[in-house]
Design an enzyme around this catalytic site. Structure first.
Site, PDB file in Angstrom:
ATOM      1  N   CYS A 150       0.827  -1.213   0.000  1.00  0.00           N
ATOM      2  CA  CYS A 150       0.000   0.000   0.000  1.00  0.00           C
ATOM      3  C   CYS A 150       0.859   1.261   0.000  1.00  0.00           C
ATOM      4  CB  CYS A 150      -0.894   0.022   1.238  1.00  0.00           C
ATOM      5  SG  CYS A 150       0.049   0.296   2.771  1.00  0.00           S
ATOM      6  N   ASN A 201     -18.145   5.938 -12.610  1.00  0.00           N
ATOM      7  CA  ASN A 201     -19.328   5.095 -12.764  1.00  0.00           C
ATOM      8  C   ASN A 201     -19.168   4.223 -14.003  1.00  0.00           C
ATOM      9  OD1 ASN A 201     -21.764   3.943 -13.282  1.00  0.00           O
ATOM     10  ND2 ASN A 201     -22.933   5.826 -13.395  1.00  0.00           N
ATOM     11  N   ARG A 222     -26.347  10.878   6.663  1.00  0.00           N
ATOM     12  CA  ARG A 222     -26.132   9.577   6.023  1.00  0.00           C
ATOM     13  C   ARG A 222     -25.610   8.567   7.021  1.00  0.00           C
ATOM     14  NH1 ARG A 222     -20.622   8.546   3.995  1.00  0.00           N
ATOM     15  NH2 ARG A 222     -21.210   8.013   1.871  1.00  0.00           N
ATOM     16  N   GLN A 244       3.306 -18.119   1.269  1.00  0.00           N
ATOM     17  CA  GLN A 244       3.863 -18.249   2.617  1.00  0.00           C
ATOM     18  C   GLN A 244       4.615 -19.568   2.798  1.00  0.00           C
ATOM     19  OE1 GLN A 244      -0.260 -16.964   4.163  1.00  0.00           O
ATOM     20  NE2 GLN A 244       0.961 -17.144   5.990  1.00  0.00           N
ATOM     21  N   ALA A 278      -0.359 -11.563   3.459  1.00  0.00           N
ATOM     22  CA  ALA A 278      -0.758 -12.962   3.257  1.00  0.00           C
ATOM     23  C   ALA A 278      -1.805 -13.387   4.295  1.00  0.00           C
ATOM     24  CB  ALA A 278       0.462 -13.864   3.336  1.00  0.00           C
ATOM     25  N   PHE A 279      -1.458 -13.276   5.581  1.00  0.00           N
ATOM     26  CA  PHE A 279      -2.385 -13.527   6.693  1.00  0.00           C
ATOM     27  C   PHE A 279      -2.966 -14.942   6.708  1.00  0.00           C
ATOM     28  CE2 PHE A 279      -2.853  -9.101   5.081  1.00  0.00           C
ATOM     29  CZ  PHE A 279      -2.030  -8.504   6.018  1.00  0.00           C
ATOM     30  N   MET A 282       6.479 -11.241   4.524  1.00  0.00           N
ATOM     31  CA  MET A 282       5.154 -10.810   4.054  1.00  0.00           C
ATOM     32  C   MET A 282       4.722  -9.546   4.785  1.00  0.00           C
ATOM     33  SD  MET A 282       3.416 -14.228   5.529  1.00  0.00           S
ATOM     34  CE  MET A 282       3.827 -14.882   7.133  1.00  0.00           C
ATOM     35  N   GLU A 310       0.131 -13.357  15.588  1.00  0.00           N
ATOM     36  CA  GLU A 310      -1.315 -13.606  15.610  1.00  0.00           C
ATOM     37  C   GLU A 310      -2.069 -13.173  16.874  1.00  0.00           C
ATOM     38  OE1 GLU A 310      -0.252 -17.722  14.718  1.00  0.00           O
ATOM     39  OE2 GLU A 310      -1.941 -17.732  13.343  1.00  0.00           O
TER      40      GLU A 310
END
Ligand code: FAD
Ligand code: FES
Ligand code: FES
Length: 1330
Positions: free
Chosen positions: A120, A267, A426, A768, A798-799, A1039, A1262
């Site tokens: 990202c 769109n 909203r 992985q 990956a996770f 990763m 984790e």
């Protein structure tokens, strides 16, 4: 008209270099042009639909009218190349590079630890860079707005925000360890310089705007040229015409009324891409100046329909101070709505006219424009007309009264009158960057000095196929006094008027209906306040509903100092930046799909089943093979070796042959000379099916039909049945927990390259577990493993999702490469990735719990049913891990757990960070919570009463000491000031009816390592080269979790060399064979020991040399060793603990040790909409002695945010026929910047040691994910407070995730209670409850 015509030459600049395209294809988006044509691969593909920000670049344009240059961020994936004529594009490569100069934005995001997997990062850099080009000293609000459209799945955003914060003007925190100068916290006695910080901002390069790329003068000349000409570009299937004047535009539209006008393409672009809509001709009026004109009259302002939403926003902003407040009601409402619409990148290109003409059912602008009595000016060859935007304007889904040849030229926004109030309200699934669930525009006009309504308009979006007017409701209000009586009648009329059938598309029917009421009520609160401010009324007002807090505060990260005796060169224990963070921030880091194309390379696209359970009666690939560029179609018959993968005793076909068992199952794959051709080929494959009866989708259906993967597991300690007989109270409950999409930012990617001889293959893959891929490819091609080398450079997240399915995808790709003898690349589109690769297992948890009046839980019987999908994958192992964690932190003397993996006709679910523990924890903690509610006591008290203490034994008879768990708990309570915050929450709740706060604290005990003992091993290979540089290879894959950085630290310590001497190039099966997966939070433990072992061997070999020349340098010792024929290469090995679990005996030692933690979260909930903000999070974690605090804190924050997503936000939705609806960021919301806790503090428990892992550290990948559940329980507490105001007490059901929908409905407000629940079974719901 345009056939055969030679096209024009497209001219624009990229990073200061001119690009001229003689054959610009209108179907090409800037992203693929950058990546494939210009080989600028820093800009990433994450979703292709404008929803993730990975492809953000900056576009600059010269405006001849004002003689200024404007810079704006855009999503390159939605920006048609042809739109760029005359523009200058800056990509991450143009911002800075390691070869020249790294830009301060790149440097700060990297050094603040804001880049983990890095996928990202270029997008983040570009959003922030664009902001700084426009505003070198932004506010924090500017920063969070700029980053709102950029998703990150790794970091939890806090470090990115902190890196960007250093550009802000405001006073900001010094980042000192464990203290915040702003809060006045911290140890005043500790000298500043001795406190380690996560980063030293004093070292940062200053921002120097004069160093930025200049805007190309040639483009200024181009823009100033008079008499611009119409431009035409022809592609393979589409023609693009860009008229230069309104007259030309009108004429074109008259001749081609069906051709869409493409402005922002936000769109049209997604329609073409995702819905397969074809347009032979596109008209692009972006050079027609009349569409951008703005003019003011006494009544209001005309705004050009071509203005981007950002331009409209700044125009409205400029207007505000020019007029008295009473005249700008509509302007303010519109401005506010624009701030919530989409995200910066979208608003920068999406146009006002485009939003109106697109007529989305949940358009944010149309209800306000309509309520505010706006008008549009239309033009066509038949002339001009003005039309009001009202109930007659929207005629159906995506349809308005515009005639096909009509063009919206401008929109009239009237000034408001005295006594007129306008609001836009909203509710959306996520606070930012999300289409709304329900959106409104509301306007009321009172006679002067009176509360009698003269005029009112109420418009809603999200409750019908188009924007609708609640005209009957308006009629029930007009002429009456604005008071409770009128409003109460209005709610009833509104409910009758806005009808939604229970199976309405989009689902959430009860929620949407209740929102129509509660948003009107919110409007009422504001109107009353206004009337009171104007002294029209003197009533005692109900509470004022202020928006939820949103300012991100400085946060704390507390970690331990390294010992004063530690060498300054030794990096272990220090917050070293991720070793490739800078390359990631400059876009130089190479991911799988960034590898340059080789000659003749082919691309593969998968064809998947469209039926959930059916026989394949025909597979017709002939049409696909006729298409241009299509080379072959790979089916199961082409597989030379094993056609299945075997897991947990079950076989899974690589490609379905006779039968399909879920929608999304892979059937065949089209190989073509380009991505586009492969996609077209895949669309042309025809599969005929014969449906098989009774597909199974839900766990209930699976239970009914006994559809399970065996073995099902049971574990019991004590005597549960007996114990229930002697408890004071028994409670039975259940909770359903949804699955979770991995949403790694880099989709599944691989490239298989035949070497050209002896069936040898190089597999470049984002996996992985490269060894699994190697084994699988070898079996599939029926060749020995020594002919397959898997290379993993880095993985863009990956996770757990890049293990089993990745191997299967690689097998199919390798068959294509083998058959065609060409390199074949396969990179999944986001939608395909989400459809095919499965997710975290959804779980139905049922429990019976017996407890004493004093809060002691004496017995619990817990059952878990996981929805495993159509193949077993790792589901049986997940089920086992679920049962191993049913105790969480509690010593329940009589405890039974039963778990089953249900076989269903949904895509197979797989491993996901936590591997079942997040599901167990939710069920168990919910049970504890119910006990607390049943007893009417705070949940933390019940938790404390039942916690393990002293030397303890788990329910599988493993001994351990919970001391550090209790320390984490206590420390967390102290750090977050739990008692006084709890009191403050209670006070807040007493004072507020419609907003509630909740605070919850959750502990965790998380077992580390694999219960399958053979997986607890690792190897490494370390080479020292003659110049003293060191190359480390090990079995772990990078990763984002920083394993390479930690291995670099280990090697640096063991070899006594600076980390800069140590390099890690990749993970490869040819350097380190037979590796284990990077999973179970065990990567550093295992590989660290192996690297240490190899380095120690080498260091010992150098010992005689060192003794001969003690004053020599490292380089001199290495050289001498070479000349003395000492091997400078060594392998290392780690034989991990012999763990086991005997399920027959129900006992074992399945873990090496436990990582402990506790987390306290406080939330503020808007009970009328279910919107929620985490106002503060404090996490204390025992990770022994951290090898790298910045990496570990990164794992903690990232996991927490992923947990927050799991428990409060992320929802996978399936159609009644088993089709996954949620196949991209538009439908599936992962946490964004707007979800970061406003205060986010992380503390590493001091004085903790762990004899079981390297350097006394602990695994941390984790455990903290499950602590995200603290947000869920805080929401549940806030809901309980709201329920109590409605007279409801005691336990109540709330499923996970606690989305706004669930939270709002659970609050049981008078509005939700007005909605009659639909009778189950009387209708087919839009989505399944799996
Ligand atoms: C990721 C994402 C998030 C979004 N979030 C939101 C949101 O939260 N709320 C919301 O309301 N919207 C949202 N949108 C929708 C977005 O606002 C609209 O797509 C946008 O306003 C359309 O404008 P455009 O210029 O891009 O239209 P285009 O895609 O270029 O064109 C759309 C249609 O409008 C027609 N058209 C365009 N201009 C004119 C004109 N002048 N005269 C006549 N017809 C015209 C075209 O013919 C075409 O049919 C989102 C979109 C994306 C991709
Ligand atoms: S790839 Fe463009 S926004 Fe996701
Ligand atoms: S670092 Fe942001 S997605 Fe991985």
């Amino acid at each position: 008209m345009f056939a055969g015509k030679e096209g024009d030459v497209l001219c624009f600049f990229v990073n200061g270099r001119k690009v001229t395209e003689k054959h610009a294809d209108p179907e090409t988006m800037l992203l693929s042009f950058l990546r494939e044509k210009l080989r600028l691969t820093g800009t990433k593909y994450g979703c292709g639909g404008g929803g993730c920000g990975a492809c953000t670049v900056m576009v600059s344009r010269y405006q001849p009218a004002t003689k200024t240059i404007v810079h704006y961020s855009v999503n390159a994936c939605l920006l048609p190349l042809c739109q760029l004529h005359g523009a200058a594009v800056t990509t991450v490569e143009g911002v800075g590079s390691t070869k020249s100069r790294v830009h301060p934005v790149q440097e700060r995001i990297a050094k603040a630890h804001g880049s983990q997997c890095g996928f990202c990062t270029p997008g983040m850099v570009m959003s922030m860079y664009t902001l700084l080009r426009n505003k070198p000293q932004p506010s924090m609000e500017d920063v969070t707005q700029a980053l709102a459209g950029n998703l990150c799945r790794c970091t939890g955003y806090r470090p990115i925000v902190d890196g960007c914060r250093t550009f802000c003007q405001e006073a900001d925190c010094c980042q000192a360890n464990g203290s915040c100068c702003l809060n006045g916290e911290g140890d005043a006695d500790e000298p500043e310089h001795e406190r380690p910080r996560l980063f030293e901002k004093e070292e940062f390069l200053p921002l120097d705007p004069t160093q930025e790329l200049i805007f190309p003068p040639e483009l200024i000349l181009m823009a100033e040229t008079a008499n611009p000409q119409k431009l035409t570009f022809h592609g393979e299937r589409m023609t693009w015409v860009s008229p230069a004047s309104l007259e030309e535009l009108i004429q074109l539209k008259a001749e081609h009324p069906q051709a869409p006008l493409v402005m922002g393409n936000t769109n049209i672009g997604p329609d073409i891409k995702f819905k397969g809509v074809r347009h032979p001709l596109i008209i692009s009026p972006s050079r027609v100046t009349q569409l951008f004109e703005v003019s003011q009259t006494a009544q209001g302002v005309w705004v050009g329909a071509g203005c981007s939403l950002s331009e409209v926003h700044s125009l409205l902003q400029q207007l505000l101070p020019q007029f008295p407040e009473e005249r700008t009601e509509l302007i303010r409402a519109l401005k506010q709505q624009l701030e919530n619409l989409g995200n910066q990148q979208i608003r920068n290109v999406a146009t006002l006219g485009g939003n109106i003409a697109s007529a989305y059912p949940n358009s944010d602008l149309n209800p306000v424009l309509a309520a505010g009595s706006c008008r549009v000016s239309l033009v066509s060859s038949s002339g001009r007309r003005e039309v009001p935007i009202n109930q007659d304007f929207f005629v159906g889904f995506g349809k308005t009264i515009l005639k096909p040849d009509e063009i919206v030229t401008s929109v009239f926004i009237p000034f408001s009158r005295k006594g007129e109030f306008v609001r836009a309200l909203r509710q959306a699934p996520r606070k930012e960057s999300s289409f709304p669930t329900v959106t409104t525009g509301m306007r009321v006009f009172f006679s002067e000095g009176s509360r009698v309504v003269q005029d009112i308009s109420l418009y809603y979006g999200g409750v019908a196929p188009s924007t609708v007017s609640a005209s009957k409701t308006c009629a029930a209000i007009v002429g009456r006094s604005w008071d409770d009586e009128t409003l109460n009648r209005a709610y009833d009329v509104l409910l009758g008027e806005l009808f939604l059938p229970p199976s309405a598309p989009g689902g959430k029917v009860e929620f949407r209906l209740s929102l129509t009421l509660s948003l009107l009520f919110k409007f009422n609160l504001e109107v009353l306040q206004k009337l009171r401010d104007m002294n029209v009324i003197t009533d005692e007002l109900p509470e004022r509903m202020l928006p939820l807090p949103r300012e991100i505060q400085p946060s704390l990260q507390e970690f331990q100092l390294v010992s004063k005796d530690q060498s300054t060169q030794d990096p272990v224990g220090r917050p070293i930046m991720h070793r490739s963070a800078i390359s990631q921030a400059t876009g130089e880091a190479v991911y799988c799909d960034d590898i340059p194309k080789t000659e003749g390379e082919l691309f593969m696209v998968l064809v998947t089943s469209s039926r959930a359970h059916a026989k394949i009666t025909e597979l017709d690939v002939s049409a696909a093979l006729q298409l241009p560029g299509v080379v072959d179609v790979i089916t199961a018959k082409d597989i030379p070796g094993k056609k299945v993968r075997t897991m947990c005793g079950y076989e899974e076909e690589l490609l379905a042959e006779a039968e399909v068992s879920c929608i999304g199952q892979m059937v065949c794959a089209v190989v073509a000379d380009s991505r586009t051709h492969a996609k077209q080929g895949a669309a042309a494959v025809k599969i005929k099916y014969e449906d098989l009866p009774d597909p199974i989708f839900t766990v209930e259906e699976a239970i009914e039909k006994s559809s399970f993967y065996e073995p099902r597991r049971v574990i019991e300690t004590g005597s549960v049945t007996e114990a229930f007989k002697s408890v004071d109270q028994i409670f039975e409950g259940e909770i359903r927990m949804g699955g979770q999409e991995h949403f790694y930012m880099e989709t599944q990617s691989m490239l298989v390259v035949p070497v050209g001889e002896e069936t040898e293959f190089n597999v470049y893959i984002s996996s992985q577990w490269p060894t699994l891929t190697q084994d699988a490819v070898a079996e599939t091609l029926d060749i020995p493993s020594n002919r397959v080398t898997c290379h993993v450079k880095r993985i863009g997240g990956a996770f757990g999702g890049k293990v089993t399915k990745t191997a299967i995808l690689a097998c199919i790709t390798s068959v294509a490469a083998w058959k065609t003898n060409k390199a074949v690349r396969c990179v999944l589109e986001r939608g395909d990735d989400m459809l095919i690769t499965g997710a975290r297992h959804p779980v139905l948890g049922k429990y019976k719990v017996g407890f004493m009046k004093d809060g002691r839980i004496m017995a619990a019987d817990i059952q878990f049913f996981t929805n495993a999908g159509n193949t077993v994958d790792e589901s049986v192992l997940v089920v086992e891990k679920i049962l191993l964690h049913i105790d969480n932190a509690y010593n329940i003397p009589n405890l039974r757990g039963r778990a089953a993996a249900c076989r269903t006709n949904l895509p197979s679910n797989t491993a996901f960070r936590g591997f079942g523990v997040p599901q167990t924890l939710m069920v168990v903690e919910n049970m504890v919570n119910d006990v607390a509610m049943a007893l009417g006591r705070p949940a933390d008290e019940i938790r404390e009463i039942n916690m393990y203490s002293g030397p303890s034994t788990t329910h599988y008879k493993m001994e351990f000491s919970p001391e550090n768990m209790l320390r984490c708990w206590e420390e967390c309570k102290t750090k977050c000031d739990y008692s006084s915050r709890r009191r403050a929450v209670e006070e807040f709740n007493q004072q507020n009816r419609w907003k509630k706060r909740g605070v919850a604290i959750i502990p965790i005990k998380y077992g580390i390592a694999f219960a399958e003992s053979f997986l607890n091993q690792a190897a490494a290979l370390v080479h020292i080269y003659k110049d003293g540089s060191v190359l480390v290879s090990h079995g772990g894959t990078e990763m984002g979790q920083g394993v390479h950085t930690k291995m670099q630290q280990v090697a640096s310590r063991e070899l006594h060399v600076p980390p800069s001497k140590v390099y890690i190039s990749e993970t490869s099966t040819s350097t380190v064979p037979n590796t284990c997966p990077s999973a179970a939070s065990f990567g550093t433990d295992a590989n660290g020991m192996a690297v240490k072992n190899a380095c120690q061997t080498l260091y010992q070999r150098l010992e005689p040399i060192r003794q001969k020349n003690p004053k020599g340098s490292w380089e001199s010792w290495v050289r001498a060793a070479f000349f003395e024929k000492i091997s400078l290469s060594a392998t290392g090995f780690h034989r991990g603990p012999d763990l086991y679990m005997d399920w027959d005996k129900m006992e074992g030692q399945p873990y090496a040790y436990f990582t402990f933690g506790a987390c306290c979260c406080e939330v503020e909930l808007d009970c009328l909409t279910g919107d929620c903000r985490t106002v503060r999070t404090d996490i204390v974690v025992d990770i022994g002695r951290s090898i790298n605090p910045s990496v570990d804190i990164g794992q903690i924050e990232g996991a927490f945010m992923q947990g927050l997503g799991l428990y409060t936000l992320e929802e996978l939705k399936f159609s009644p026929s088993g089709l996954l609806y949620t196949r991209g960021p538009s439908q599936y919301k992962i946490p964004a910047v707007c979800d970061v806790p406003l205060q986010f503090n992380v503390y590493l428990l001091p004085d903790s040691h762990n004899p079981h892992a390297i350097y006394s550290s602990k695994g941390i990948g984790e455990p903290v994910l499950s602590l995200g559940s603290a947000v869920f329980f805080a929401i549940k507490e806030a809901v309980a407070a709201a329920r109590s105001d409605s007279g409801l007490v005691g336990p109540f059901p709330l499923d996970s995730p606690a989305t706004p929908e669930r939270a709002c409905l659970a609050c049981a407000s008078p509005f939700t209670q007005k909605i009659p629940p639909s009778k189950p079974g009387s209708f087919k719901p839009w989505a399944l409850n799996i």
